[in-house]
Design a protein around this motif. Sequence first.
Motif, PDB file in Angstrom:
ATOM      1  N   GLU A  51      37.917  29.310  49.923  1.00  0.00           N
ATOM      2  CA  GLU A  51      37.081  30.378  49.373  1.00  0.00           C
ATOM      3  C   GLU A  51      37.769  31.731  49.521  1.00  0.00           C
ATOM      4  O   GLU A  51      37.779  32.545  48.583  1.00  0.00           O
ATOM      5  CB  GLU A  51      35.706  30.400  50.057  1.00  0.00           C
ATOM      6  CG  GLU A  51      34.822  29.227  49.711  1.00  0.00           C
ATOM      7  CD  GLU A  51      33.528  29.198  50.511  1.00  0.00           C
ATOM      8  OE1 GLU A  51      33.271  30.156  51.266  1.00  0.00           O
ATOM      9  OE2 GLU A  51      32.785  28.222  50.376  1.00  0.00           O
ATOM     10  N   GLU A  52      38.328  31.981  50.682  1.00  0.00           N
ATOM     11  CA  GLU A  52      39.021  33.252  50.914  1.00  0.00           C
ATOM     12  C   GLU A  52      40.213  33.387  49.969  1.00  0.00           C
ATOM     13  O   GLU A  52      40.468  34.461  49.415  1.00  0.00           O
ATOM     14  CB  GLU A  52      39.491  33.337  52.363  1.00  0.00           C
ATOM     15  CG  GLU A  52      40.159  34.653  52.694  1.00  0.00           C
ATOM     16  CD  GLU A  52      40.634  34.737  54.139  1.00  0.00           C
ATOM     17  OE1 GLU A  52      41.201  35.785  54.487  1.00  0.00           O
ATOM     18  OE2 GLU A  52      40.446  33.774  54.903  1.00  0.00           O
ATOM     19  N   ASN A  53      40.924  32.289  49.754  1.00  0.00           N
ATOM     20  CA  ASN A  53      42.067  32.298  48.849  1.00  0.00           C
ATOM     21  C   ASN A  53      41.628  32.643  47.428  1.00  0.00           C
ATOM     22  O   ASN A  53      42.287  33.432  46.741  1.00  0.00           O
ATOM     23  CB  ASN A  53      42.772  30.943  48.889  1.00  0.00           C
ATOM     24  CG  ASN A  53      44.126  30.971  48.225  1.00  0.00           C
ATOM     25  OD1 ASN A  53      44.811  31.979  48.243  1.00  0.00           O
ATOM     26  ND2 ASN A  53      44.504  29.862  47.633  1.00  0.00           N
ATOM     27  N   GLU A  54      40.516  32.059  46.978  1.00  0.00           N
ATOM     28  CA  GLU A  54      39.999  32.356  45.634  1.00  0.00           C
ATOM     29  C   GLU A  54      39.622  33.833  45.512  1.00  0.00           C
ATOM     30  O   GLU A  54      39.922  34.480  44.506  1.00  0.00           O
ATOM     31  CB  GLU A  54      38.799  31.463  45.315  1.00  0.00           C
ATOM     32  CG  GLU A  54      39.162  30.006  45.100  1.00  0.00           C
ATOM     33  CD  GLU A  54      37.950  29.111  44.966  1.00  0.00           C
ATOM     34  OE1 GLU A  54      36.799  29.617  44.979  1.00  0.00           O
ATOM     35  OE2 GLU A  54      38.137  27.883  44.859  1.00  0.00           O
ATOM     36  N   ARG A  55      38.955  34.369  46.551  1.00  0.00           N
ATOM     37  CA  ARG A  55      38.586  35.793  46.534  1.00  0.00           C
ATOM     38  C   ARG A  55      39.833  36.680  46.470  1.00  0.00           C
ATOM     39  O   ARG A  55      39.885  37.651  45.711  1.00  0.00           O
ATOM     40  CB  ARG A  55      37.760  36.155  47.769  1.00  0.00           C
ATOM     41  CG  ARG A  55      36.322  35.688  47.722  1.00  0.00           C
ATOM     42  CD  ARG A  55      35.475  36.354  48.809  1.00  0.00           C
ATOM     43  NE  ARG A  55      36.014  36.170  50.149  1.00  0.00           N
ATOM     44  CZ  ARG A  55      35.705  35.167  50.963  1.00  0.00           C
ATOM     45  NH1 ARG A  55      34.824  34.262  50.585  1.00  0.00           N
ATOM     46  NH2 ARG A  55      36.242  35.073  52.159  1.00  0.00           N
ATOM     47  N   LEU A  56      40.828  36.330  47.253  1.00  0.00           N
ATOM     48  CA  LEU A  56      42.049  37.130  47.264  1.00  0.00           C
ATOM     49  C   LEU A  56      42.799  37.051  45.932  1.00  0.00           C
ATOM     50  O   LEU A  56      43.344  38.047  45.456  1.00  0.00           O
ATOM     51  CB  LEU A  56      42.960  36.696  48.421  1.00  0.00           C
ATOM     52  CG  LEU A  56      42.446  37.032  49.818  1.00  0.00           C
ATOM     53  CD1 LEU A  56      43.325  36.385  50.886  1.00  0.00           C
ATOM     54  CD2 LEU A  56      42.372  38.525  50.034  1.00  0.00           C
ATOM     55  N   GLU A  57      42.819  35.867  45.324  1.00  0.00           N
ATOM     56  CA  GLU A  57      43.463  35.733  44.015  1.00  0.00           C
ATOM     57  C   GLU A  57      42.734  36.564  42.958  1.00  0.00           C
ATOM     58  O   GLU A  57      43.373  37.199  42.116  1.00  0.00           O
ATOM     59  CB  GLU A  57      43.537  34.274  43.597  1.00  0.00           C
ATOM     60  CG  GLU A  57      44.588  33.483  44.361  1.00  0.00           C
ATOM     61  CD  GLU A  57      44.625  32.011  43.997  1.00  0.00           C
ATOM     62  OE1 GLU A  57      43.782  31.552  43.200  1.00  0.00           O
ATOM     63  OE2 GLU A  57      45.515  31.311  44.517  1.00  0.00           O
ATOM     64  N   ALA A  58      41.387  36.578  42.997  1.00  0.00           N
ATOM     65  CA  ALA A  58      40.616  37.402  42.057  1.00  0.00           C
ATOM     66  C   ALA A  58      40.921  38.882  42.294  1.00  0.00           C
ATOM     67  O   ALA A  58      41.072  39.659  41.334  1.00  0.00           O
ATOM     68  CB  ALA A  58      39.123  37.130  42.220  1.00  0.00           C
ATOM     69  N   LYS A  59      41.038  39.281  43.555  1.00  0.00           N
ATOM     70  CA  LYS A  59      41.358  40.674  43.871  1.00  0.00           C
ATOM     71  C   LYS A  59      42.752  41.031  43.366  1.00  0.00           C
ATOM     72  O   LYS A  59      42.972  42.130  42.850  1.00  0.00           O
ATOM     73  CB  LYS A  59      41.266  40.894  45.386  1.00  0.00           C
ATOM     74  CG  LYS A  59      41.360  42.336  45.801  1.00  0.00           C
ATOM     75  CD  LYS A  59      41.090  42.496  47.280  1.00  0.00           C
ATOM     76  CE  LYS A  59      41.096  43.969  47.669  1.00  0.00           C
ATOM     77  NZ  LYS A  59      40.777  44.158  49.084  1.00  0.00           N
ATOM     78  N   ILE A  60      43.693  40.116  43.492  1.00  0.00           N
ATOM     79  CA  ILE A  60      45.049  40.354  42.988  1.00  0.00           C
ATOM     80  C   ILE A  60      45.018  40.585  41.483  1.00  0.00           C
ATOM     81  O   ILE A  60      45.662  41.505  40.971  1.00  0.00           O
ATOM     82  CB  ILE A  60      45.986  39.176  43.350  1.00  0.00           C
ATOM     83  CG1 ILE A  60      46.293  39.189  44.836  1.00  0.00           C
ATOM     84  CG2 ILE A  60      47.275  39.217  42.538  1.00  0.00           C
ATOM     85  CD1 ILE A  60      47.029  37.958  45.330  1.00  0.00           C
ATOM     86  N   LYS A  61      44.261  39.743  40.766  1.00  0.00           N
ATOM     87  CA  LYS A  61      44.159  39.909  39.309  1.00  0.00           C
ATOM     88  C   LYS A  61      43.573  41.270  38.961  1.00  0.00           C
ATOM     89  O   LYS A  61      44.074  41.969  38.075  1.00  0.00           O
ATOM     90  CB  LYS A  61      43.307  38.793  38.700  1.00  0.00           C
ATOM     91  CG  LYS A  61      43.999  37.465  38.633  1.00  0.00           C
ATOM     92  CD  LYS A  61      43.126  36.416  37.976  1.00  0.00           C
ATOM     93  CE  LYS A  61      43.813  35.071  37.951  1.00  0.00           C
ATOM     94  NZ  LYS A  61      42.974  34.037  37.349  1.00  0.00           N
ATOM     95  N   LEU A  62      42.513  41.657  39.655  1.00  0.00           N
ATOM     96  CA  LEU A  62      41.870  42.936  39.396  1.00  0.00           C
ATOM     97  C   LEU A  62      42.829  44.095  39.672  1.00  0.00           C
ATOM     98  O   LEU A  62      42.966  45.023  38.859  1.00  0.00           O
ATOM     99  CB  LEU A  62      40.611  43.079  40.258  1.00  0.00           C
ATOM    100  CG  LEU A  62      39.838  44.386  40.122  1.00  0.00           C
ATOM    101  CD1 LEU A  62      39.202  44.475  38.736  1.00  0.00           C
ATOM    102  CD2 LEU A  62      38.788  44.493  41.199  1.00  0.00           C
ATOM    103  N   LEU A  63      43.504  44.059  40.794  1.00  0.00           N
ATOM    104  CA  LEU A  63      44.436  45.129  41.145  1.00  0.00           C
ATOM    105  C   LEU A  63      45.636  45.168  40.205  1.00  0.00           C
ATOM    106  O   LEU A  63      46.150  46.244  39.886  1.00  0.00           O
ATOM    107  CB  LEU A  63      44.900  44.978  42.597  1.00  0.00           C
ATOM    108  CG  LEU A  63      43.824  45.245  43.658  1.00  0.00           C
ATOM    109  CD1 LEU A  63      44.342  44.888  45.044  1.00  0.00           C
ATOM    110  CD2 LEU A  63      43.372  46.683  43.611  1.00  0.00           C
ATOM    111  N   THR A  64      46.069  44.013  39.723  1.00  0.00           N
ATOM    112  CA  THR A  64      47.171  43.967  38.766  1.00  0.00           C
ATOM    113  C   THR A  64      46.759  44.636  37.458  1.00  0.00           C
ATOM    114  O   THR A  64      47.530  45.414  36.874  1.00  0.00           O
ATOM    115  CB  THR A  64      47.613  42.517  38.510  1.00  0.00           C
ATOM    116  OG1 THR A  64      47.978  41.915  39.752  1.00  0.00           O
ATOM    117  CG2 THR A  64      48.788  42.449  37.560  1.00  0.00           C
ATOM    118  N   LYS A  65      45.525  44.341  36.995  1.00  0.00           N
ATOM    119  CA  LYS A  65      45.015  44.996  35.776  1.00  0.00           C
ATOM    120  C   LYS A  65      44.908  46.501  35.981  1.00  0.00           C
ATOM    121  O   LYS A  65      45.293  47.292  35.115  1.00  0.00           O
ATOM    122  CB  LYS A  65      43.650  44.426  35.388  1.00  0.00           C
ATOM    123  CG  LYS A  65      43.712  43.048  34.791  1.00  0.00           C
ATOM    124  CD  LYS A  65      42.318  42.566  34.413  1.00  0.00           C
ATOM    125  CE  LYS A  65      42.350  41.161  33.885  1.00  0.00           C
ATOM    126  NZ  LYS A  65      41.002  40.672  33.555  1.00  0.00           N
TER     127      LYS A  65
END
Length: 150
Positions: free
Chosen positions: A99-113
């Motif tokens: 779950e933490e990994n999924e949250r972090l991956e979503a945050k990475i996508k958001l920050l990349t955008k």
Amino acid sequence: MSKTSQQNTTTDANGVSVIHTQAHSSGLQQVPQLVPVSPGGGGKAVPPSKQGKKNSFVDRNSDEYRQRRERNNMAVKKSRLKSKQKAQDTLQRVNQLKEENERLEAKIKLLTKELSVLKDLFLEHAHNFADNVQPVCTETTTTNPENSGQ
């Protein structure tokens, strides 16, 4: 020099054969070997650590036997429960990390955008700024000292 060697075999109190070898007058070497405990020699070799144990018959109806079995059963149950609990804890930790990994991956996508948008804004601003800046004149105007007081 001769290449002769001599061997002497002795048996110690534990039933272990020791071979004494003398070669080239270099002294004796001791090489322990396992020998069968039974006099017939047809059984398995027993290491010295197990030779002292006796296979004593245990009366399965005795109180001592029952107590030992109960203690052993309790220990087995405790061990199995502990193992089961450890497996459940590990599974729970794996799920938390997923779950933490999924949250972090979503945050990475958001920050990349967000980074991409900010880069575009910066480049647009830099381009507009470059267009609006007038080149600096290289001509220098000299003032006439005679006209400075008028």
